[in-house]
Design an enzyme around this catalytic site. Structure first.
Site, mmCIF file in Angstrom:
data_model
loop_
_atom_site.group_PDB
_atom_site.id
_atom_site.type_symbol
_atom_site.label_atom_id
_atom_site.label_comp_id
_atom_site.label_asym_id
_atom_site.label_seq_id
_atom_site.Cartn_x
_atom_site.Cartn_y
_atom_site.Cartn_z
ATOM 1 N NE ARG A 84 15.718 -32.689 93.083
ATOM 2 C CZ ARG A 84 16.674 -31.993 92.475
ATOM 3 N NH1 ARG A 84 16.407 -31.316 91.379
ATOM 4 N NH2 ARG A 84 17.882 -31.948 92.977
ATOM 5 C CE1 TYR A 126 21.397 -30.919 90.011
ATOM 6 C CE2 TYR A 126 19.940 -32.829 89.975
ATOM 7 C CZ TYR A 126 20.130 -31.467 90.118
ATOM 8 O OH TYR A 126 19.065 -30.664 90.389
ATOM 9 C CG ASP A 155 16.602 -32.516 87.878
ATOM 10 O OD1 ASP A 155 16.812 -32.775 86.677
ATOM 11 O OD2 ASP A 155 16.684 -31.367 88.354
ATOM 12 C CG HIS A 172 20.801 -31.473 86.532
ATOM 13 N ND1 HIS A 172 21.938 -30.733 86.468
ATOM 14 C CD2 HIS A 172 19.869 -30.667 87.075
ATOM 15 C CE1 HIS A 172 21.723 -29.539 86.965
ATOM 16 N NE2 HIS A 172 20.476 -29.469 87.347
ATOM 17 C CD GLU A 205 13.676 -30.885 87.210
ATOM 18 O OE1 GLU A 205 13.145 -31.285 88.280
ATOM 19 O OE2 GLU A 205 14.439 -29.920 87.164
ATOM 20 C CD GLU A 263 16.451 -26.835 86.300
ATOM 21 O OE1 GLU A 263 15.628 -27.341 87.071
ATOM 22 O OE2 GLU A 263 17.676 -26.909 86.466
ATOM 23 N NE ARG A 308 11.674 -28.329 86.760
ATOM 24 C CZ ARG A 308 11.854 -27.695 87.927
ATOM 25 N NH1 ARG A 308 10.827 -27.323 88.639
ATOM 26 N NH2 ARG A 308 13.071 -27.451 88.364
ATOM 27 C CD GLU A 360 13.147 -26.972 92.232
ATOM 28 O OE1 GLU A 360 13.014 -26.349 91.163
ATOM 29 O OE2 GLU A 360 14.188 -27.575 92.543
ATOM 30 C CD1 TRP A 376 27.304 -30.524 87.780
ATOM 31 C CD2 TRP A 376 25.639 -29.040 87.752
ATOM 32 N NE1 TRP A 376 26.805 -30.422 89.046
ATOM 33 C CE2 TRP A 376 25.784 -29.531 89.057
ATOM 34 C CE3 TRP A 376 24.656 -28.102 87.464
ATOM 35 C CZ2 TRP A 376 24.968 -29.098 90.110
ATOM 36 C CZ3 TRP A 376 23.850 -27.666 88.493
ATOM 37 C CH2 TRP A 376 24.004 -28.165 89.823
HETATM 38 O O1 CS2 Z 1 16.067 -27.280 91.044
HETATM 39 C C1 CS2 Z 1 16.375 -27.977 90.111
HETATM 40 O O2 CS2 Z 1 15.652 -28.778 89.583
HETATM 41 C C2 CS2 Z 1 17.727 -27.846 89.596
HETATM 42 O O3 CS2 Z 1 18.025 -28.550 88.483
HETATM 43 C C3 CS2 Z 1 18.670 -26.973 90.266
HETATM 44 O O4 CS2 Z 1 19.316 -27.712 91.239
HETATM 45 C C4 CS2 Z 1 19.653 -26.349 89.304
HETATM 46 O O5 CS2 Z 1 20.712 -27.194 89.122
HETATM 47 C C5 CS2 Z 1 20.073 -25.038 89.781
HETATM 48 O O6 CS2 Z 1 18.949 -24.245 89.925
HETATM 49 C C6 CS2 Z 1 21.053 -24.422 88.804
HETATM 50 O O7 CS2 Z 1 21.379 -23.194 89.213
HETATM 51 MG MG MG Z 2 16.214 -29.357 87.711
#
Ligand code: CS2
Ligand code: MG
Length: 402
Positions: free
Chosen positions: A147, A159, A210, A212, A236, A262, A283, A339, A402
């Site tokens: 990633r 991020y 990602d 996010h 993602e 996630e 995820r 992951e 975030w």
């Molecule tokens: O692993 C990921 O893909 C995430 O988006 C994490 O960094 C996520 O931000 C954290 O698990 C949040 O606690």
């Molecule tokens: Mg993520």
């Protein structure tokens, strides 16, 4: 057979982990992960005040019934606190059952579907140059899938840009720190990263990214389209998914594979995404989505629509979740990828485990149970320390995702 004791252990070997330990009258114990990043103590209370007293005296072999008791019995369904507490109980009980059977957990699910579990690592840097270098380091370590996240010029602490190389950990402050976001700048910069990565390393490795939850559906569609020439394994969380229909717009405009989930806690969060084939990878993982008992239901639904799994595996999930996920991954027919963010050495010492990494793959161990335990004496040396993920604000001060 009866549950004799259930206790919660909070430890912070670099970051906070909440672990549930269930003991039986036969001397066998099991452990489950109940960690909820930044809201850890709410799950501690949920377990200690409302769940553990009800477990005492129950037959630990009745995993399904206990799951239903905790889910239906609470009346208040779903949500991260409830589902993490249920997951912790569920995983501890599967650990006990597998130990009693004298088998590694994947055997109880139906046995191996594969020899090893492909993982992706996290390469990040403050700009394209640094990220390209970081991806090269992962390639040298043998990773098949990486990633890539980059800081974006003009955005404060975007991020995915960690402090340490292999141990990305953004939950740092006693109160959330403030980072920035600017979609225009990111849409300009991120495709350039992937162009550079493909020009540098070719197309032999899987690349992931990602978003996010930062983009609107239209912006996500635009990003997916711009990334198409670089053949990502997945994009993602390209947009927020509370409204599952939002993915329709993205899907209509791009063939870049999409992953999400996630933060999903039950099958109801992804039912429409899966049934309408709006995503390619789900995820959800063990601790987030109600344990092995519930995650396998999500995986089975996904299999009907050729959606594959891609379990969340950030370091805010303890080695207990990683170990259990690896047994799930070893069995699940519609496996996609896992992951893998490495835990720190201190965390690995507190949670002795038998899974191992070699040449881009993780291997679950063969010891009975899920193969992860907790060293309680060591755990006691690392008391809870409040730590929060950052928040994100736009240039004008507006709160963003975030
Ligand atoms: O692993 C990921 O893909 C995430 O988006 C994490 O960094 C996520 O931000 C954290 O698990 C949040 O606690
Ligand atoms: Mg993520």
């Amino acid at each position: 057979m009866q549950i004799q004791a259930a206790k919660v252990i909070v430890t912070s070997p670099g970051r906070n982990f909440v672990t549930l330990k269930i003991e039986t009258d036969q001397g066998v114990h099991g452990i489950g992960d109940a960690t909820l990043n930044g809201r850890e103590l709410s799950v501690v209370s949920y377990l200690e005040d409302h769940v553990n007293p009800a477990l005492i005296g129950k037959d630990p072999r009745r995993i399904e019934d206990i799951w239903q008791y905790l889910y239906r019995g609470a009346y208040w369904r779903r949500g991260p606190v409830t589902m993490r507490a249920i997951a912790a109980v569920d995983v501890a009980l599967w650990d006990i059952k597998a130990k009693m059977a004298g088998m590694p957990l994947y055997q109880l699910r139906g046995g191996r579907s594969r020899d090893k579990v492909m993982v992706y690592g996290h390469a990040n840097g403050s700009d394209i140059g640094e990220t390209v270098e970081a991806v090269g380091e992962y390639i040298d370590l043998g990773y098949k899938a990486i990633r890539a996240q980059t800081g974006v010029p003009g955005i404060k602490d975007a991020y995915g840009v960690g402090r340490g190389k292999l141990h990305y950990e953004p939950a740092d402050a006693e109160l959330p720190s403030v980072t920035g976001w600017d979609t225009r700048k990111a849409l300009d910069y991120v495709p350039k990263l992937f162009e550079k990565l493909r020009n540098t390393y070719g197309y032999d490795h899987h690349l992931l990214h990602d978003g996010h939850h930062r983009y609107t559906p239209q912006e996500a569609a635009n990003l997916g389209k711009m990334l198409e020439p670089f053949q990502l394994f997945w994009l993602e969380d390209c947009t927020a998914a509370e409204n599952q229909e939002a993915f329709k717009l993205v899907r209509q405009h791009t063939v870049t594979p999409l992953a999400v989930g996630e933060i999903f806690t039950t099958i109801w969060d992804c039912k429409d995404l899966i049934q309408n084939q709006l995503i390619d990878y789900i995820r959800a993982t063990i601790v987030g989505a109600g344990g092995l008992t519930h995650l396998r239901r999500i995986a089975d639904l996904a299999a009907l629509y050729q959606v594959r799994t891609g379990c969340h595996g950030a370091t805010d999930l303890s080695p207990v979740t990683m170990g259990t996920a690896l047994h799930f991954d070893t069995w699940v027919p519609n496996f996609g990828i896992q992951e893998y963010m490495r835990h720190t050495e201190a965390t690995d010492e507190v949670f002795p485990h038998d899974y191992s990494f070699a040449d881009g793959y993780l291997h679950c161990g063969e010891t009975p149970g899920h193969g992860v335990d907790i060293d309680e004496d060591l755990a006691a040396k690392y008391p809870y320390k409040p730590a929060y993920l950052p928040v994100a604000r736009l240039e004008d001060g507006s709160m963003w995702n975030w």
